[in-house]
Design an enzyme around this catalytic site. Sequence first.
Site, PDB file in Angstrom:
ATOM      1  N   ARG A  41       0.916  -1.283   0.129  1.00 31.00           N
ATOM      2  CA  ARG A  41      -0.081   0.025  -0.145  1.00 31.00           C
ATOM      3  C   ARG A  41       0.628   1.196  -0.028  1.00 31.00           C
ATOM      4  NH1 ARG A  41      -1.589   3.540   4.046  1.00 31.00           N
ATOM      5  NH2 ARG A  41      -3.784   4.552   3.762  1.00 31.00           N
ATOM      6  N   SER A 113     -12.800  -3.479   2.523  1.00 28.89           N
ATOM      7  CA  SER A 113     -12.840  -2.571   3.873  1.00 28.89           C
ATOM      8  C   SER A 113     -14.373  -2.214   4.162  1.00 28.89           C
ATOM      9  CB  SER A 113     -11.961  -1.432   3.948  1.00 28.89           C
ATOM     10  OG  SER A 113     -10.692  -1.635   3.562  1.00 28.89           O
ATOM     11  N   LYS A 142      -3.096   6.236   8.961  1.00 28.73           N
ATOM     12  CA  LYS A 142      -4.087   6.412   7.570  1.00 28.73           C
ATOM     13  C   LYS A 142      -4.507   7.851   8.176  1.00 28.73           C
ATOM     14  CE  LYS A 142      -7.670   4.302   4.680  1.00 28.73           C
ATOM     15  NZ  LYS A 142      -8.360   3.477   4.457  1.00 28.73           N
TER      16      LYS A 142
END
Length: 215
Positions: A41, A113, A142
């Site tokens: 990611r 998610s 995040k």
Amino acid sequence: MLDLTIYAIAGPQDYPTDSIEVAFEKMSHVIESGVTVFQYRDKGMAFPKLGQREQLVAALRAVAKLEQVTFMIDDDVKLALNVHADGIHVGQSDLALEKLVPQLPTDMILGLSINNLSEMTAVDNPRIDYLGLGPIFPTNSKADASASLGVEYASEILNANQLHLPVVGIGGIQLKDLPALKQAGLNGVAVISLLTQAQDVAATVSAMKESWQNA
């Protein structure tokens, strides 16, 4: 059988003081440490050289293949296909499933998610292989993370899992949290900083596995 027990997530941005080359070595070490899944990611990451991103990910994919670790890509279908990743993981605000699914090979893993009860009850696409639930606890990994759920609400959401999909928890998870999370009904835990900032990655993974198995 997809083993979500220790699901590592990382990208070069998780090693901010390191070069891309050093970040690659550290991510390779995470893959080799005994994790069951590795998700690449790198949202918002700028690469200095043309083609460097795909070269990096292809090299990580090769390490994962050698270690027999499931290799996932976060929200980039083209990249996932180009490096022959095992799967792709998308969020609620990423590419719509009805547009995404036709682009995927039938054997490519698809993760989604979810952040609350309504998103869990809305999961009805049989192509989805697993869910990522979070953030369970507050997280700094995040920037756009939703409010944390807590173990009790996470357990309530899990009870609404109508498709009985495996679910991995994510968000601010520490080693001490694993027993409660397993008892809540999760199939595994996804972590970023717990491993990217660990002094001894292999020892941390080993401790995670032992805690999970003994919970």
